[in-house]
Design a protein around this motif. Sequence first.
Motif, PDB file in Angstrom:
ATOM      1  N   VAL A 196      48.328 -28.918  38.134  1.00  0.00           N
ATOM      2  CA  VAL A 196      48.841 -27.139  37.500  1.00  0.00           C
ATOM      3  C   VAL A 196      48.818 -26.217  38.966  1.00  0.00           C
ATOM      4  CG1 VAL A 196      47.929 -26.060  36.617  1.00  0.00           C
ATOM      5  CG2 VAL A 196      47.566 -28.137  35.284  1.00  0.00           C
ATOM      6  N   ARG A 197      50.374 -25.984  38.950  1.00  0.00           N
ATOM      7  CA  ARG A 197      51.116 -25.409  39.437  1.00  0.00           C
ATOM      8  C   ARG A 197      51.279 -23.398  38.708  1.00  0.00           C
ATOM      9  NH1 ARG A 197      53.291 -26.900  44.048  1.00  0.00           N
ATOM     10  NH2 ARG A 197      53.516 -29.389  44.136  1.00  0.00           N
ATOM     11  N   LEU A 198      50.657 -22.627  39.729  1.00  0.00           N
ATOM     12  CA  LEU A 198      50.375 -21.199  38.930  1.00  0.00           C
ATOM     13  C   LEU A 198      50.462 -21.000  39.789  1.00  0.00           C
ATOM     14  CD1 LEU A 198      48.977 -19.900  36.450  1.00  0.00           C
ATOM     15  CD2 LEU A 198      46.741 -19.704  37.519  1.00  0.00           C
ATOM     16  N   ASN A 199      51.195 -20.110  39.628  1.00  0.00           N
ATOM     17  CA  ASN A 199      52.094 -18.488  40.149  1.00  0.00           C
ATOM     18  C   ASN A 199      51.879 -17.048  39.034  1.00  0.00           C
ATOM     19  OD1 ASN A 199      53.570 -19.235  42.471  1.00  0.00           O
ATOM     20  ND2 ASN A 199      54.198 -21.324  40.822  1.00  0.00           N
ATOM     21  N   ALA A 200      51.985 -16.026  39.849  1.00  0.00           N
ATOM     22  CA  ALA A 200      52.048 -15.041  39.116  1.00  0.00           C
ATOM     23  C   ALA A 200      53.213 -14.053  39.857  1.00  0.00           C
ATOM     24  CB  ALA A 200      50.769 -13.887  39.814  1.00  0.00           C
ATOM     25  N   PRO A 257      49.589 -19.876  45.284  1.00  0.00           N
ATOM     26  CA  PRO A 257      49.149 -19.115  46.699  1.00  0.00           C
ATOM     27  C   PRO A 257      48.241 -18.428  46.363  1.00  0.00           C
ATOM     28  CG  PRO A 257      51.162 -17.967  44.510  1.00  0.00           C
ATOM     29  CD  PRO A 257      50.359 -19.771  44.027  1.00  0.00           C
ATOM     30  N   LEU A 258      47.477 -18.568  47.861  1.00  0.00           N
ATOM     31  CA  LEU A 258      46.332 -17.363  48.112  1.00  0.00           C
ATOM     32  C   LEU A 258      46.715 -16.337  48.653  1.00  0.00           C
ATOM     33  CD1 LEU A 258      43.627 -19.412  48.678  1.00  0.00           C
ATOM     34  CD2 LEU A 258      44.174 -18.744  45.863  1.00  0.00           C
ATOM     35  N   ALA A 259      46.220 -14.978  48.834  1.00  0.00           N
ATOM     36  CA  ALA A 259      46.065 -13.957  49.581  1.00  0.00           C
ATOM     37  C   ALA A 259      45.776 -14.309  50.850  1.00  0.00           C
ATOM     38  CB  ALA A 259      45.322 -12.833  49.540  1.00  0.00           C
ATOM     39  N   SER A 260      46.866 -13.695  52.119  1.00  0.00           N
ATOM     40  CA  SER A 260      46.740 -14.377  53.374  1.00  0.00           C
ATOM     41  C   SER A 260      45.488 -13.677  54.090  1.00  0.00           C
ATOM     42  CB  SER A 260      47.632 -14.885  54.378  1.00  0.00           C
ATOM     43  OG  SER A 260      48.440 -12.807  54.104  1.00  0.00           O
ATOM     44  N   MET A 281      36.646 -27.327  40.136  1.00  0.00           N
ATOM     45  CA  MET A 281      38.010 -26.890  39.736  1.00  0.00           C
ATOM     46  C   MET A 281      38.358 -27.080  40.870  1.00  0.00           C
ATOM     47  SD  MET A 281      40.380 -23.856  40.089  1.00  0.00           S
ATOM     48  CE  MET A 281      39.523 -23.060  41.250  1.00  0.00           C
ATOM     49  N   THR A 282      39.557 -27.971  41.629  1.00  0.00           N
ATOM     50  CA  THR A 282      39.758 -28.431  43.220  1.00  0.00           C
ATOM     51  C   THR A 282      41.768 -27.184  43.138  1.00  0.00           C
ATOM     52  OG1 THR A 282      38.836 -30.930  43.497  1.00  0.00           O
ATOM     53  CG2 THR A 282      40.306 -30.016  44.561  1.00  0.00           C
ATOM     54  N   VAL A 283      40.793 -26.353  44.190  1.00  0.00           N
ATOM     55  CA  VAL A 283      42.417 -25.551  43.968  1.00  0.00           C
ATOM     56  C   VAL A 283      43.243 -25.946  46.041  1.00  0.00           C
ATOM     57  CG1 VAL A 283      43.089 -23.153  45.498  1.00  0.00           C
ATOM     58  CG2 VAL A 283      41.615 -23.859  43.411  1.00  0.00           C
ATOM     59  N   HIS A 284      43.959 -26.101  45.681  1.00  0.00           N
ATOM     60  CA  HIS A 284      45.144 -26.367  46.883  1.00  0.00           C
ATOM     61  C   HIS A 284      45.985 -25.005  47.153  1.00  0.00           C
ATOM     62  CE1 HIS A 284      44.272 -30.551  46.961  1.00  0.00           C
ATOM     63  NE2 HIS A 284      44.400 -30.566  45.829  1.00  0.00           N
ATOM     64  N   ALA A 285      45.635 -24.303  48.138  1.00  0.00           N
ATOM     65  CA  ALA A 285      46.147 -23.418  48.933  1.00  0.00           C
ATOM     66  C   ALA A 285      47.331 -23.373  49.105  1.00  0.00           C
ATOM     67  CB  ALA A 285      45.202 -22.650  49.339  1.00  0.00           C
ATOM     68  N   THR A 286      48.197 -21.974  48.757  1.00  0.00           N
ATOM     69  CA  THR A 286      49.851 -21.946  49.606  1.00  0.00           C
ATOM     70  C   THR A 286      48.837 -20.688  49.998  1.00  0.00           C
ATOM     71  OG1 THR A 286      50.746 -21.328  48.177  1.00  0.00           O
ATOM     72  CG2 THR A 286      51.313 -23.315  48.523  1.00  0.00           C
ATOM     73  N   THR A 287      49.429 -20.017  51.061  1.00  0.00           N
ATOM     74  CA  THR A 287      49.157 -18.872  51.349  1.00  0.00           C
ATOM     75  C   THR A 287      50.144 -18.306  52.858  1.00  0.00           C
ATOM     76  OG1 THR A 287      48.816 -19.726  53.758  1.00  0.00           O
ATOM     77  CG2 THR A 287      47.068 -19.633  52.346  1.00  0.00           C
ATOM     78  N   PHE A 310      61.071  -8.743  39.383  1.00  0.00           N
ATOM     79  CA  PHE A 310      59.590  -8.732  40.069  1.00  0.00           C
ATOM     80  C   PHE A 310      59.226  -8.799  40.902  1.00  0.00           C
ATOM     81  CE2 PHE A 310      61.396 -12.918  37.965  1.00  0.00           C
ATOM     82  CZ  PHE A 310      61.043 -13.859  39.504  1.00  0.00           C
ATOM     83  N   ARG A 311      58.206  -9.135  41.452  1.00  0.00           N
ATOM     84  CA  ARG A 311      57.234  -9.429  41.945  1.00  0.00           C
ATOM     85  C   ARG A 311      56.939 -10.506  42.095  1.00  0.00           C
ATOM     86  NH1 ARG A 311      54.057  -3.824  43.520  1.00  0.00           N
ATOM     87  NH2 ARG A 311      54.103  -4.823  45.600  1.00  0.00           N
ATOM     88  N   ARG A 312      56.820 -11.261  43.269  1.00  0.00           N
ATOM     89  CA  ARG A 312      55.745 -12.417  43.392  1.00  0.00           C
ATOM     90  C   ARG A 312      54.312 -12.736  44.012  1.00  0.00           C
ATOM     91  NH1 ARG A 312      59.461 -16.471  42.902  1.00  0.00           N
ATOM     92  NH2 ARG A 312      61.044 -16.519  43.380  1.00  0.00           N
ATOM     93  N   GLY A 313      53.623 -12.660  43.268  1.00  0.00           N
ATOM     94  CA  GLY A 313      51.946 -12.665  43.524  1.00  0.00           C
ATOM     95  C   GLY A 313      51.285 -13.928  44.720  1.00  0.00           C
ATOM     96  N   ARG A 314      49.952 -13.193  45.056  1.00  0.00           N
ATOM     97  CA  ARG A 314      49.517 -14.288  45.477  1.00  0.00           C
ATOM     98  C   ARG A 314      48.274 -13.835  45.059  1.00  0.00           C
ATOM     99  NH1 ARG A 314      51.083 -12.079  51.464  1.00  0.00           N
ATOM    100  NH2 ARG A 314      50.815 -10.262  50.607  1.00  0.00           N
ATOM    101  N   PHE A 315      46.860 -14.626  45.152  1.00  0.00           N
ATOM    102  CA  PHE A 315      45.600 -14.986  43.669  1.00  0.00           C
ATOM    103  C   PHE A 315      44.914 -14.546  45.201  1.00  0.00           C
ATOM    104  CE2 PHE A 315      48.768 -16.949  41.595  1.00  0.00           C
ATOM    105  CZ  PHE A 315      48.475 -16.684  39.999  1.00  0.00           C
ATOM    106  N   LEU A 316      43.943 -13.466  44.779  1.00  0.00           N
ATOM    107  CA  LEU A 316      42.542 -13.602  45.483  1.00  0.00           C
ATOM    108  C   LEU A 316      41.205 -13.948  44.423  1.00  0.00           C
ATOM    109  CD1 LEU A 316      40.950 -12.369  47.209  1.00  0.00           C
ATOM    110  CD2 LEU A 316      40.461 -10.176  46.569  1.00  0.00           C
ATOM    111  N   VAL A 317      41.104 -15.564  44.327  1.00  0.00           N
ATOM    112  CA  VAL A 317      40.812 -16.256  43.616  1.00  0.00           C
ATOM    113  C   VAL A 317      39.248 -15.970  44.254  1.00  0.00           C
ATOM    114  CG1 VAL A 317      39.301 -18.220  42.769  1.00  0.00           C
ATOM    115  CG2 VAL A 317      42.123 -18.079  43.486  1.00  0.00           C
ATOM    116  N   LEU A 318      37.961 -15.111  42.952  1.00  0.00           N
ATOM    117  CA  LEU A 318      36.824 -14.849  42.976  1.00  0.00           C
ATOM    118  C   LEU A 318      35.420 -16.316  43.180  1.00  0.00           C
ATOM    119  CD1 LEU A 318      37.125 -11.350  41.999  1.00  0.00           C
ATOM    120  CD2 LEU A 318      36.680 -11.404  44.017  1.00  0.00           C
TER     121      LEU A 318
END
Length: 356
Positions: free
Chosen positions: A159-163, A210-213, A1-7, A173-181
Amino acid sequence: MTVHATTGQPTDTPAEEFFTVSIHQSEVDRIARWVANHPDCETGGNLFGFWTHGRAPAVQLTLGPGPGADHQLTAFFQDVDHLRTHGRRAQELYGLQHIGDWHSHHRLGLAEPSGGDASTTLRTLQTNGFERFVIFIANISDEPRDRGWRRRREFTGLVRLNAFLFERGRSTFRRGRFLVLPEESPIAHSAAQQGITEPYAPGSVRVRLPLASRTPTQSASHAQGWYSRPAGTEFLRAVDTACRQQFTDCRILVRSDDGILRYEFATRKSDWEMVFPAAFPHEPAELIRDGKRFKPIEAGRTPTPDDFCRQILESVHSSESGGPSLGPPDHGTPSDQDLLPREDLPEEEERRDDLD
């Protein structure tokens, strides 16, 4: 997987409007692959895991669309039998909760829950008595160089993924940021061996999310469990593989209130379990035979799966050859009430996106 992050977050959005969701790379890959397999219609599935002490979602296992799912241009209907069968097994074998759902809006251009999604989720909270429920929305975007993918019969889009987090008593709703383990979820790895999900194969679909900053605090890491951190994930997966080669009826159970993990297995003579404290490996795991404490299993600060599994095998063989047990565990054997309750899966409602 290639992850392009926004923080980070927009400057005009309060920090408390955001939440962090942890998920392993394997489960992001699975979702991306399911989305890529249905590029012109909606698809979806379900999220299983638990809630941390900070009430943040920790996804351990994802389900995709069942064989009887209905994929439409602006609607997705999950195969209810698929959800009930596989969801129930995820609950019974691993103590996981159904904490959310995911679905795609493919190329519809809607990157957040539609009006129909929001109303359905709020009804889910009310109908099932849930306090909170997380929704993942996936979208597909094509760069100019990728628009010939149909001719090549392969998916080359992004693929763009949002939580999004819905909470009882809150209308927005509240918007999420991902902590990818890293790597594969140990519970998902075990679930694949049980036939709950397909074996994991690292994907090639590009994903932007979007990743957790910032790195979570130590207390947050303990709340998610030592097994959710990279070294713990690798360790538990190796222990699970070794135990399945020697024992039967192997399964993992997670306790929701304190992050304690139980690993159960059996021999011809006895039922066994290992109880891993939340502070493992700084505190030893406890080996229990037929409800009676046998001995602690020390791991050291940097445990190796080989050494740990060797101690388990030696202890089990010693016990079943006549070695004494140490009596009931001091902390009490975890009862059914200590584990995550077996809950009814949410009532499934038809989901049609209000795109107007």
